[in-house]
Design a protein around this motif. Structure first.
Motif, short mmCIF file in Angstrom:
data_model
loop_
_atom_site.label_atom_id
_atom_site.label_comp_id
_atom_site.label_asym_id
_atom_site.label_seq_id
_atom_site.Cartn_x
_atom_site.Cartn_y
_atom_site.Cartn_z
N THR A 224 0.85 -1.20 0.00
CA THR A 224 0.00 0.00 0.00
C THR A 224 0.88 1.24 0.00
O THR A 224 1.85 1.34 0.75
N ARG A 225 0.55 2.19 -0.83
CA ARG A 225 1.26 3.47 -0.87
C ARG A 225 0.42 4.52 -0.16
O ARG A 225 -0.80 4.56 -0.34
N SER A 226 1.07 5.36 0.63
CA SER A 226 0.30 6.37 1.36
C SER A 226 1.05 7.70 1.39
O SER A 226 2.28 7.74 1.24
N SER A 227 0.30 8.76 1.60
CA SER A 227 0.90 10.10 1.67
C SER A 227 -0.02 11.03 2.46
O SER A 227 -1.25 10.90 2.39
N PRO A 284 -5.79 4.78 -12.13
CA PRO A 284 -5.28 6.04 -11.60
C PRO A 284 -5.09 7.05 -12.72
O PRO A 284 -4.73 6.70 -13.84
N GLY A 285 -5.37 8.30 -12.43
CA GLY A 285 -5.20 9.35 -13.43
C GLY A 285 -5.94 10.60 -13.01
O GLY A 285 -6.75 10.60 -12.08
N GLN A 286 -5.66 11.69 -13.71
CA GLN A 286 -6.21 12.99 -13.34
C GLN A 286 -7.73 12.98 -13.32
O GLN A 286 -8.35 13.54 -12.42
N ALA A 287 -8.36 12.35 -14.31
CA ALA A 287 -9.82 12.35 -14.37
C ALA A 287 -10.42 11.61 -13.17
O ALA A 287 -11.38 12.08 -12.56
N THR A 288 -9.83 10.47 -12.83
CA THR A 288 -10.31 9.71 -11.68
C THR A 288 -10.12 10.49 -10.40
O THR A 288 -11.03 10.56 -9.55
N ALA A 320 -2.43 14.83 -3.55
CA ALA A 320 -2.05 13.70 -2.69
C ALA A 320 -2.22 12.38 -3.44
O ALA A 320 -1.36 11.49 -3.35
N LEU A 321 -3.27 12.24 -4.21
CA LEU A 321 -3.50 11.02 -4.98
C LEU A 321 -2.45 10.87 -6.09
O LEU A 321 -1.97 9.77 -6.36
N ARG A 322 -2.11 11.97 -6.71
CA ARG A 322 -1.06 11.92 -7.74
C ARG A 322 0.27 11.49 -7.15
O ARG A 322 1.05 10.77 -7.78
N THR A 323 0.54 11.93 -5.93
CA THR A 323 1.79 11.57 -5.27
C THR A 323 1.89 10.06 -5.06
O THR A 323 2.93 9.45 -5.34
N VAL A 324 0.83 9.44 -4.55
CA VAL A 324 0.91 8.00 -4.29
C VAL A 324 0.86 7.18 -5.59
O VAL A 324 1.33 6.04 -5.62
N ALA A 325 0.32 7.77 -6.64
CA ALA A 325 0.21 7.04 -7.91
C ALA A 325 1.47 7.16 -8.75
O ALA A 325 1.69 6.37 -9.68
N SER A 326 2.30 8.15 -8.46
CA SER A 326 3.48 8.39 -9.30
C SER A 326 4.57 7.36 -9.06
O SER A 326 4.67 6.81 -7.97
#
Length: 326
Positions: A224-227, A284-288, A320-326
């Motif tokens: 799991t990735r978290s931020s 994962p992505g900007q639209a989501t 925050a979501l972009r950070t964990v998805a990157s």
């Protein structure tokens, strides 16, 4: 500060019995918020029961659950190896939540119970504060309100909940273990806090004399990735304008599990279940991520000073979501 009686508790049962038996008694742990409020005349207990010598500190692990004693300091929890490995957004929230000096004083139980930083609540010279005295009104609704809440707020109270730590703990479905005169009970942190409604002075489900003894934190699955992202006016010690705690598990290019909470915008630490529903099973992505943010910040209660937080909260969550998805 008015005079008060000081009692040092020798064991948990004695502390609970003493406070339960006196409606004007309170517990004293790190005191980093309580003593300030006493000096300001907001809190005026007749008795303080010092619990700092009780055996309620330390971090232990039982399977996939981390048990944290209520008197464990913020710094001790941030330094725990399991927290660093499995709960990085909890560690980030702890480190961003206070200075080193405060982290070495402030306890985990006290952090979850800290009072709002609303300037009107903390100034007894302001008569209109439903959180101090129910039925007097809310001066923040018509006054300067940059640091106030937009979710869970209404005309009765827009005071924001100040804890950084509570944000990831709410997302993780942490459990608060409470000891009272009738024994021990467990309360999900998501049910622990109460939105103001008609009773802004009642902030949580604790009965008088009940004492937090521990917090159980479920560990997310490995991988799991978290931020934790905290947006504030300055990089040094400051409370959040908005914040977001997210933990995401990915599987075959899609989001299998998502846990999301917001801070700095709610009258309670705000669990974003609508965002979680949008994220689960989606790529994962900007639209989501934007769709998750839009689903979270719905029907906000704003005043002129807080209207900017609507868009800022959405952008904070997306980042925050972009950070964990990157």
């Amino acid at each position: 500060m008015r005079e008060f009686e000081y009692v040092r508790a020798a064991e948990v049962g004695q502390a609970v019995a003493t406070v339960t038996g006196d409606p004007r008694a309170s517990y004293l742990a790190g005191g980093t918020t309580q003593l300030d409020l006493m000096k300001d005349g907001v809190l005026e207990p007749d008795m303080l029961v010092d619990i700092t010598r009780l055996p309620l500190s330390g971090v232990s692990r039982d399977g996939d659950t981390l048990r944290v004693g209520a008197l464990t300091t913020m710094e001790e929890l941030a330094a725990d190896a399991t927290v660093a490995e499995r709960l990085p957004f909890v560690r980030e929230a702890l480190l961003l939540g206070a200075s080193v000096q405060l982290r070495n004083m402030a306890t985990i139980g006290g952090n979850l119970l800290q009072r709002t930083r609303c300037r009107y609540f903390r100034d007894p010279a302001v008569p209109a504060c439903n959180k101090r005295r129910r039925g007097t009104g809310c001066a923040a609704v018509t006054g300067a309100a940059r640091m106030h809440a937009i979710l869970g707020a209404d005309e009765h109270c827009i005071a924001v909940h100040a804890s950084d730590l509570a944000v990831p703990l709410v997302a993780l479905d942490a459990i608060v273990r409470v000891r009272g005169a009738g024994g021990e009970r467990s309360v999900p942190l998501t049910d622990f806090y109460l939105v103001p409604g008609d009773t802004p002075d009642v902030e949580n489900v604790l009965a008088h004399g009940e004492l937090i003894v521990a917090v159980d934190i479920p560990l997310p699955p490995r991988g799991t990735r978290s931020s934790y992202l905290k947006v504030r006016d300055r990089a040094s010690y400051e409370f959040a304008l908005t914040s977001a705690g997210v933990a995401i598990t990915f599987d075959d290019g899609v989001i299998r599990e998502a846990r999301v909470a917001l801070g700095g915008v709610g009258t309670v630490p705000w669990r974003a279940r609508e965002a979680e529903e949008v994220l689960r099973g989606a790529p994962p992505g900007q639209a989501t991520f934007r769709a998750a943010a839009e689903a979270t910040v719905r029907d906000p209660y704003t005043v002129p000073g807080t209207a900017f937080k609507v868009e800022l909260a959405k952008r904070t969550l997306v980042r925050a979501l972009r950070t964990v998805a990157s």
